[in-house]
Design a protein around this motif. Structure first.
Motif, PDB file in Angstrom:
ATOM      1  N   GLU A 142      50.645  38.195  37.117  1.00 25.08           N
ATOM      2  CA  GLU A 142      49.875  37.233  37.762  1.00 25.08           C
ATOM      3  C   GLU A 142      49.067  37.886  38.833  1.00 25.08           C
ATOM      4  OE1 GLU A 142      51.584  33.657  39.448  1.00 25.08           O
ATOM      5  OE2 GLU A 142      52.924  33.434  37.677  1.00 25.08           O
ATOM      6  N   ILE A 143      49.566  38.650  39.541  1.00 21.42           N
ATOM      7  CA  ILE A 143      49.046  39.599  40.473  1.00 21.42           C
ATOM      8  C   ILE A 143      47.914  40.415  40.085  1.00 21.42           C
ATOM      9  CG2 ILE A 143      49.093  41.327  42.509  1.00 21.42           C
ATOM     10  CD1 ILE A 143      51.684  39.837  43.177  1.00 21.42           C
ATOM     11  N   VAL A 144      48.432  41.347  38.952  1.00 21.55           N
ATOM     12  CA  VAL A 144      47.465  42.081  38.295  1.00 21.55           C
ATOM     13  C   VAL A 144      46.171  41.365  37.625  1.00 21.55           C
ATOM     14  CG1 VAL A 144      47.163  43.240  36.082  1.00 21.55           C
ATOM     15  CG2 VAL A 144      49.309  43.979  37.656  1.00 21.55           C
ATOM     16  N   TYR A 145      46.245  40.414  37.152  1.00 22.32           N
ATOM     17  CA  TYR A 145      45.088  39.786  36.310  1.00 22.32           C
ATOM     18  C   TYR A 145      44.189  38.872  37.549  1.00 22.32           C
ATOM     19  CZ  TYR A 145      46.682  40.882  31.748  1.00 22.32           C
ATOM     20  OH  TYR A 145      46.852  41.595  30.558  1.00 22.32           O
ATOM     21  N   LYS A 146      45.091  38.460  38.488  1.00 22.67           N
ATOM     22  CA  LYS A 146      44.407  37.819  39.833  1.00 22.67           C
ATOM     23  C   LYS A 146      43.411  38.809  40.319  1.00 22.67           C
ATOM     24  CE  LYS A 146      44.858  35.133  43.759  1.00 22.67           C
ATOM     25  NZ  LYS A 146      45.929  34.889  44.792  1.00 22.67           N
ATOM     26  N   GLU A 147      43.898  40.025  40.814  1.00 18.19           N
ATOM     27  CA  GLU A 147      43.383  40.926  41.458  1.00 18.19           C
ATOM     28  C   GLU A 147      42.655  42.174  40.770  1.00 18.19           C
ATOM     29  OE1 GLU A 147      43.015  40.754  44.817  1.00 18.19           O
ATOM     30  OE2 GLU A 147      44.419  38.882  44.750  1.00 18.19           O
ATOM     31  N   SER A 148      42.750  42.085  39.293  1.00 13.04           N
ATOM     32  CA  SER A 148      42.023  43.284  38.363  1.00 13.04           C
ATOM     33  C   SER A 148      42.509  44.326  38.603  1.00 13.04           C
ATOM     34  CB  SER A 148      40.405  43.193  38.577  1.00 13.04           C
ATOM     35  OG  SER A 148      39.954  41.758  38.299  1.00 13.04           O
ATOM     36  N   ILE A 149      43.860  44.787  38.752  1.00 12.68           N
ATOM     37  CA  ILE A 149      44.509  45.919  39.122  1.00 12.68           C
ATOM     38  C   ILE A 149      44.616  46.798  37.832  1.00 12.68           C
ATOM     39  CG2 ILE A 149      47.099  46.933  39.537  1.00 12.68           C
ATOM     40  CD1 ILE A 149      47.175  44.469  41.694  1.00 12.68           C
TER      41      ILE A 149
END
Length: 105
Positions: free
Chosen positions: A22-29
């Motif tokens: 979720e964090i990866v996709y939300k923050e474009s990591i």
């Protein structure tokens, strides 16, 4: 808070991987740097993160995943002596690296 830090706390690696996704996709990591299999001093939370790497890679195949290499407890807790070691090692190897990163995916 789902993931409580502590030497007696075990994290569910499936929930952890989902949270990271979720964090990866939300923050474009694009890159994750995390702990190696020894989890820095065998910390169970850090080891859980390492164990979740395969799932994270499956859920986020575009992300490059790297791990920091754990050092011995002697190096970790004798910091002033370790600094001298790193300076000498830097001068001998001319690489200027103070830690090693391993490419996983």
């Amino acid at each position: 808070h789902k993931f409580i830090d502590g030497m007696n706390e075990e994290w569910n690696i499936i929930e952890l991987a989902e949270e990271v996704k979720e964090i990866v996709y939300k923050e474009s990591i694009q890159t994750i740097i995390t702990f190696d299999k020894d989890g820095i001093s065998n910390h169970p939370n850090h080891i859980s993160i390492f164990k979740s790497i395969n799932m994270i890679h499956h859920l986020c195949p575009h992300v490059q995943i790297l791990t920091l290499q754990s050092t011995s407890l002697v190096r970790k807790y004798l910091h002033p002596i370790d600094c001298i070691h790193l300076l000498l090692d830097k001068n001998i190897n001319n690489e200027g690296k103070s830690f090693k990163i391993n490419y996983i995916f």
